[in-house]
Write an enzyme that holds these catalytic residues in place. Structure first.
Site, short mmCIF file in Angstrom:
data_model
loop_
_atom_site.label_atom_id
_atom_site.label_comp_id
_atom_site.label_asym_id
_atom_site.label_seq_id
_atom_site.Cartn_x
_atom_site.Cartn_y
_atom_site.Cartn_z
N ARG A 13 -5.98 -12.78 -0.48
CA ARG A 13 -7.12 -12.50 0.42
C ARG A 13 -7.62 -13.79 1.07
NH1 ARG A 13 -12.14 -14.40 1.24
NH2 ARG A 13 -12.34 -14.64 -1.01
N ASP A 14 -8.24 -14.66 0.28
CA ASP A 14 -8.81 -15.89 0.84
C ASP A 14 -7.71 -16.75 1.46
OD1 ASP A 14 -10.67 -17.81 1.46
OD2 ASP A 14 -11.45 -18.04 -0.57
N HIS A 206 -13.10 -24.71 -2.83
CA HIS A 206 -12.10 -25.10 -1.83
C HIS A 206 -11.87 -26.61 -2.01
CE1 HIS A 206 -11.68 -21.35 0.58
NE2 HIS A 206 -12.76 -21.05 -0.12
N CYS A 237 -11.82 -20.54 5.07
CA CYS A 237 -12.67 -19.48 5.61
C CYS A 237 -12.73 -19.63 7.13
CB CYS A 237 -14.06 -19.52 5.01
SG CYS A 237 -15.12 -18.27 5.75
N ASN A 246 -8.26 -22.95 -0.98
CA ASN A 246 -8.82 -22.99 -2.33
C ASN A 246 -8.02 -23.98 -3.16
OD1 ASN A 246 -8.87 -19.95 -1.34
ND2 ASN A 246 -10.64 -20.29 -2.64
P1 HMG Z 1 -21.37 -5.61 12.02
O1 HMG Z 1 -21.74 -6.66 13.01
O2 HMG Z 1 -22.46 -4.98 11.26
O3 HMG Z 1 -20.48 -4.53 12.70
O4 HMG Z 1 -20.35 -6.18 10.95
P2 HMG Z 1 -20.92 -3.37 13.67
O5 HMG Z 1 -21.36 -2.24 12.82
O6 HMG Z 1 -21.82 -3.89 14.72
O7 HMG Z 1 -19.50 -3.00 14.32
C1 HMG Z 1 -18.79 -3.91 15.14
C2 HMG Z 1 -17.35 -3.45 15.20
O8 HMG Z 1 -16.71 -3.70 13.94
C3 HMG Z 1 -17.17 -1.94 15.44
O9 HMG Z 1 -15.92 -1.76 16.07
C4 HMG Z 1 -17.05 -1.37 14.04
O10 HMG Z 1 -16.36 -0.15 13.98
C5 HMG Z 1 -16.24 -2.47 13.36
P3 HMG Z 1 -15.82 -1.59 17.70
O11 HMG Z 1 -16.76 -0.48 18.00
O12 HMG Z 1 -16.26 -2.90 18.26
O13 HMG Z 1 -14.38 -1.28 17.92
N1 HMG Z 1 -16.47 -2.54 11.91
C6 HMG Z 1 -15.52 -2.44 10.99
N2 HMG Z 1 -14.19 -2.25 11.08
C7 HMG Z 1 -13.50 -2.20 9.92
N3 HMG Z 1 -14.06 -2.37 8.70
C8 HMG Z 1 -15.38 -2.57 8.58
C9 HMG Z 1 -16.16 -2.61 9.76
N4 HMG Z 1 -17.49 -2.79 10.00
C10 HMG Z 1 -17.67 -2.74 11.31
N5 HMG Z 1 -15.91 -2.74 7.37
C11 HMG Z 1 -18.29 -7.22 10.23
C12 HMG Z 1 -19.23 -6.89 11.40
C13 HMG Z 1 -19.01 -7.80 9.05
C14 HMG Z 1 -17.57 -5.98 9.78
C15 HMG Z 1 -17.31 -8.20 10.85
O14 HMG Z 1 -17.99 -9.32 11.32
C16 HMG Z 1 -16.27 -8.67 9.87
O15 HMG Z 1 -15.40 -7.94 9.48
N6 HMG Z 1 -16.32 -9.97 9.52
C17 HMG Z 1 -15.33 -10.57 8.68
C18 HMG Z 1 -15.97 -11.17 7.47
C19 HMG Z 1 -14.92 -11.81 6.58
O16 HMG Z 1 -13.96 -11.19 6.19
N7 HMG Z 1 -15.09 -13.12 6.25
C20 HMG Z 1 -14.21 -13.83 5.40
C21 HMG Z 1 -14.41 -13.43 3.95
S1 HMG Z 1 -15.78 -14.27 3.18
C22 HMG Z 1 -15.09 -15.76 2.61
O17 HMG Z 1 -13.98 -16.06 2.90
C23 HMG Z 1 -15.90 -16.62 1.67
C24 HMG Z 1 -15.45 -16.46 0.21
O18 HMG Z 1 -14.09 -16.81 0.05
C25 HMG Z 1 -16.30 -17.36 -0.70
C26 HMG Z 1 -16.36 -18.82 -0.26
O19 HMG Z 1 -15.32 -19.47 -0.09
O20 HMG Z 1 -17.49 -19.33 -0.17
C27 HMG Z 1 -15.61 -15.02 -0.28
MG MG Z 2 -13.33 -18.82 -0.21
#
Ligand code: HMG
Ligand code: MG
Length: 306
Positions: A13-14, A206, A237, A246
């Site tokens: 995933r990450d 990371h 990220c 990581n």
């Molecule tokens: P939102 O802004 O609330 O979305 O969330 P919305 O409801 O306004 O919808 C916007 C569009 O996204 C729509 O599609 C929705 O259908 C779609 P459109 O009408 O434009 O075609 N949508 C979705 N599609 C599929 N699955 C969903 C979903 N929700 C809305 N669940 C949202 C936007 C959060 C979904 C978006 O910004 C997103 O997916 N962001 C990605 C976040 C992510 O994956 N980040 C990386 C992981 S976190 C990380 O890496 C950190 C970690 O490793 C820890 C660390 O290192 O610190 C965990």
């Molecule tokens: Mg991470």
């Protein structure tokens, strides 16, 4: 008997979410199978996020479908209600919700402030617990944010408290951009162990500045026994420019086994999986242990430490 340490493999995933090359669903399944073959029992399978935002994680429900009978805990990230519905539909047994200490980062990542994200996760976590789904909570940017800079450890305590109160089983403390110093690690985990059960707290580091291994050593001293890591150091990220992968799983296992802890994971097998994944992502991995190759593995299985 050596003390056990839990390794959570986040490479599928990450790791993959930040690779230019998008792996097919079949290849992602193959990677997870290979990782399970090294002895890993806790892995991230993917995320139910928007494929427009993170195309690398599309079809994560199919990953679960192919692997649901494996004897491993496969966890999937859920960013909002929509993602939770996909998780329920797929029937996953383990989810992760994710927030941060920094509003600026949380807005870039999931389009919400920290408070808004927690308000949104509260009913999701409650419903997941009622359905006996395991819940992990992530807190990003605990040691530093690419937009807001240094973060006060009190912010992490506040988010931790909220996530545990809503029912999270485990909370992973993220050094999202790899800026933590061992002293900061001691300070944050030192505070966490005073207020919470340290066995339910993970370190997610990371390795941007090459400090992750020394930070893990420090976290071990504070009582942390759950570490997230990514095969070959894959990852980063997409919403944190400059963050690298990581800490590499093989490096963490090597360190822990050498210190006399039991991970249940074979370093030799991890190195073989890293070589496979390097070909698949079509870029050279940079993790030092991997680069040094499988030579001089004076031990590669936990038992041979006895
Ligand atoms: P939102 O802004 O609330 O979305 O969330 P919305 O409801 O306004 O919808 C916007 C569009 O996204 C729509 O599609 C929705 O259908 C779609 P459109 O009408 O434009 O075609 N949508 C979705 N599609 C599929 N699955 C969903 C979903 N929700 C809305 N669940 C949202 C936007 C959060 C979904 C978006 O910004 C997103 O997916 N962001 C990605 C976040 C992510 O994956 N980040 C990386 C992981 S976190 C990380 O890496 C950190 C970690 O490793 C820890 C660390 O290192 O610190 C965990
Ligand atoms: Mg991470």
């Amino acid at each position: 008997m050596s003390e056990e340490v839990k390794i959570v493999e986040v490479g599928p995933r990450d790791g993959l979410q930040n690779e230019m090359k998008i792996l097919s669903t079949e290849k992602r399944v193959e990677l997870i199978r290979k990782l399970i073959g090294t002895g890993l029992r806790f892995l991230e399978g993917g995320s139910f996020v928007s494929p427009k935002a993170i195309p690398q994680m599309e079809n994560s429900d199919e990953i679960w479908d192919s692997l649901r009978s494996e004897s491993a805990d496969l966890c999937f990230l859920v960013p909002n209600q929509k993602g939770f519905e996909v998780a329920l539909q797929a029937g996953v047994k383990s989810i992760a919700v994710f927030s941060a200490t920094s509003d600026a980062f949380t807005r870039k990542n999931i389009n919400r402030s920290v408070e808004e994200s927690l308000d949104q996760f509260e009913p999701i976590v409650g419903e997941a617990k009622r359905k006996k789904i395991r819940v992990r909570g992530y807190i990003s940017t605990v040691f530093g944010c690419p937009y807001e800079g240094f973060q006060d450890p009190k912010k992490c305590l506040k988010v931790t408290e909220r996530l545990f109160k809503m029912g999270a089983d485990e909370i992973s403390i993220g050094d999202t951009i790899g800026v933590a110093h061992p002293r900061q690690i001691a300070s944050v985990f030192g505070l966490l162990k005073k207020g919470f059960d340290i066995r339910k707290i993970a370190a997610h580091l990371h390795d941007t500045r090459g400090m992750a291994i020394v930070n893990i050593r420090e976290a071990l001293g504070q009582g942390v026994r759950v570490f997230d890591a990514s095969i070959g150091g894959l990852g980063g990220c997409p919403y944190a420019t400059g963050s690298s992968g990581n800490v590499a799983t093989e490096e963490v296992c090597w360190l822990l086994e050498g210190l006399g802890f039991k991970t249940g994971v074979s370093v030799a097998r991890l190195l073989a999986v890293a070589a496979w994944v390097e070909k698949e992502v079509e870029r050279a991995l940079k993790a030092k242990f991997y680069l040094s190759g499988p030579k001089h593995l004076y031990y590669d299985e936990p038992q041979s430490m006895e």
